[in-house]
Design a protein around this motif. Structure first.
Motif, PDB file in Angstrom:
ATOM      1  N   LYS A  45     -13.683   4.778  -1.516  1.00 34.56           N
ATOM      2  CA  LYS A  45     -12.366   4.719  -1.187  1.00 34.56           C
ATOM      3  C   LYS A  45     -12.276   4.803   0.380  1.00 34.56           C
ATOM      4  CE  LYS A  45     -10.411   3.499  -5.046  1.00 34.56           C
ATOM      5  NZ  LYS A  45      -9.924   2.397  -5.340  1.00 34.56           N
ATOM      6  N   GLU A  48     -11.020   1.816   2.263  1.00 32.93           N
ATOM      7  CA  GLU A  48      -9.428   1.702   2.080  1.00 32.93           C
ATOM      8  C   GLU A  48      -8.571   2.637   2.940  1.00 32.93           C
ATOM      9  OE1 GLU A  48      -6.446   1.764  -1.726  1.00 32.93           O
ATOM     10  OE2 GLU A  48      -8.682   1.644  -2.357  1.00 32.93           O
ATOM     11  N   TYR A  52      -5.580   2.122   5.850  1.00 28.82           N
ATOM     12  CA  TYR A  52      -4.233   2.489   5.684  1.00 28.82           C
ATOM     13  C   TYR A  52      -3.894   3.394   6.919  1.00 28.82           C
ATOM     14  CZ  TYR A  52      -4.372   1.514   0.677  1.00 28.82           C
ATOM     15  OH  TYR A  52      -4.370   0.857  -0.598  1.00 28.82           O
ATOM     16  N   GLU A  55      -3.188   0.950   9.893  1.00 27.09           N
ATOM     17  CA  GLU A  55      -2.163   0.243   9.740  1.00 27.09           C
ATOM     18  C   GLU A  55      -0.986   1.310  10.243  1.00 27.09           C
ATOM     19  OE1 GLU A  55      -1.048  -0.937   5.714  1.00 27.09           O
ATOM     20  OE2 GLU A  55      -2.833  -2.089   5.755  1.00 27.09           O
ATOM     21  N   GLY A  56      -0.981   2.351   9.798  1.00 23.67           N
ATOM     22  CA  GLY A  56       0.041   3.477  10.219  1.00 23.67           C
ATOM     23  C   GLY A  56       0.040   3.916  11.685  1.00 23.67           C
ATOM     24  N   GLN A  98       6.336   3.415   9.740  1.00 18.97           N
ATOM     25  CA  GLN A  98       4.865   3.276   9.429  1.00 18.97           C
ATOM     26  C   GLN A  98       3.731   4.260   9.158  1.00 18.97           C
ATOM     27  OE1 GLN A  98       5.969   2.936  12.545  1.00 18.97           O
ATOM     28  NE2 GLN A  98       4.381   3.220  14.093  1.00 18.97           N
ATOM     29  N   GLU A 101       4.802   5.284   5.607  1.00 19.91           N
ATOM     30  CA  GLU A 101       4.210   4.484   4.492  1.00 19.91           C
ATOM     31  C   GLU A 101       2.619   4.550   4.695  1.00 19.91           C
ATOM     32  OE1 GLU A 101       3.974   1.194   1.920  1.00 19.91           O
ATOM     33  OE2 GLU A 101       5.446   2.760   2.420  1.00 19.91           O
ATOM     34  N   ALA A 102       2.035   4.922   5.557  1.00 20.04           N
ATOM     35  CA  ALA A 102       0.596   4.966   5.489  1.00 20.04           C
ATOM     36  C   ALA A 102       0.183   6.329   4.521  1.00 20.04           C
ATOM     37  CB  ALA A 102      -0.198   5.265   7.043  1.00 20.04           C
ATOM     38  N   ARG A 104       2.182   7.501   2.053  1.00 22.81           N
ATOM     39  CA  ARG A 104       2.472   7.363   0.877  1.00 22.81           C
ATOM     40  C   ARG A 104       1.160   6.501   0.149  1.00 22.81           C
ATOM     41  NH1 ARG A 104       3.533   3.338  -2.421  1.00 22.81           N
ATOM     42  NH2 ARG A 104       3.805   1.730  -0.631  1.00 22.81           N
ATOM     43  N   LYS A 105       0.480   5.639   0.903  1.00 25.15           N
ATOM     44  CA  LYS A 105      -0.434   4.699   0.227  1.00 25.15           C
ATOM     45  C   LYS A 105      -1.742   5.701   0.325  1.00 25.15           C
ATOM     46  CE  LYS A 105       0.986   0.331   2.088  1.00 25.15           C
ATOM     47  NZ  LYS A 105       0.765  -0.907   3.179  1.00 25.15           N
ATOM     48  N   ALA A 106      -2.016   6.276   1.481  1.00 20.92           N
ATOM     49  CA  ALA A 106      -3.271   7.088   1.562  1.00 20.92           C
ATOM     50  C   ALA A 106      -3.386   8.347   0.618  1.00 20.92           C
ATOM     51  CB  ALA A 106      -3.658   7.453   3.017  1.00 20.92           C
ATOM     52  N   ARG A 107      -2.267   9.075   0.479  1.00 19.33           N
ATOM     53  CA  ARG A 107      -2.329  10.196  -0.596  1.00 19.33           C
ATOM     54  C   ARG A 107      -3.094  10.269  -1.526  1.00 19.33           C
ATOM     55  NH1 ARG A 107       3.143  11.961  -0.063  1.00 19.33           N
ATOM     56  NH2 ARG A 107       2.544  13.179   1.623  1.00 19.33           N
TER      57      ARG A 107
END
Length: 124
Positions: A45, A48, A52, A55-56, A98, A101-102, A104-107
């Motif tokens: 991962k 991926e 993230y 982006e953040g 942002q 959000e990054a 949240r997605k990465a955790r």
């Protein structure tokens, strides 16, 4: 004698600032806040996770450099180098939409954290 972390951090910070068109002379060296940290992704991962984080990290006030590096020796590990005008800017960035959000997605795909160093420019 300069410590290893101070030397590495200063060298990395100066290099990263130069690649963004900045010099250390443009900011107050006494206020600059820099961090080098290792993060491990869940197996397979890493890219991926890098996505993230990238982006953040766009358009963060006070950020002079935010770079993500793949660890050549560990296929799941990354290193993040950050240079900020001051520590307050870094802390404030954690509340940006942002960045939240990054996180949240990465955790779910963060397997852990390794070495972390707050570094300062040695002035040489």
């Amino acid at each position: 004698m300069i410590g290893r972390r101070t030397f590495i951090g200063s060298s990395v910070a100066a290099l990263l600032l130069a690649t963004k068109g900045h010099t250390m002379e443009e900011v107050d060296p006494a206020q600059v806040y820099a961090i080098i940290g290792q993060m491990m992704a869940a197996p397979g991962k890493r890219d991926e996770l890098i996505g993230y984080l990238a982006e953040g990290s766009a358009a963060m006030p006070g950020n002079l450099s935010y770079e993500i590096w793949r660890d050549k020796a560990d296929e799941n590990s990354i290193w993040i180098t950050e240079v900020w005008t001051d520590e307050a800017s870094h802390k404030a960035s954690l509340g940006l939409p942002q960045v939240q959000e990054a996180i949240r997605k990465a955790r779910p795909i963060i397997a852990g954290f390794g070495a972390r160093a707050e570094v300062e420019r040695a002035g040489v």
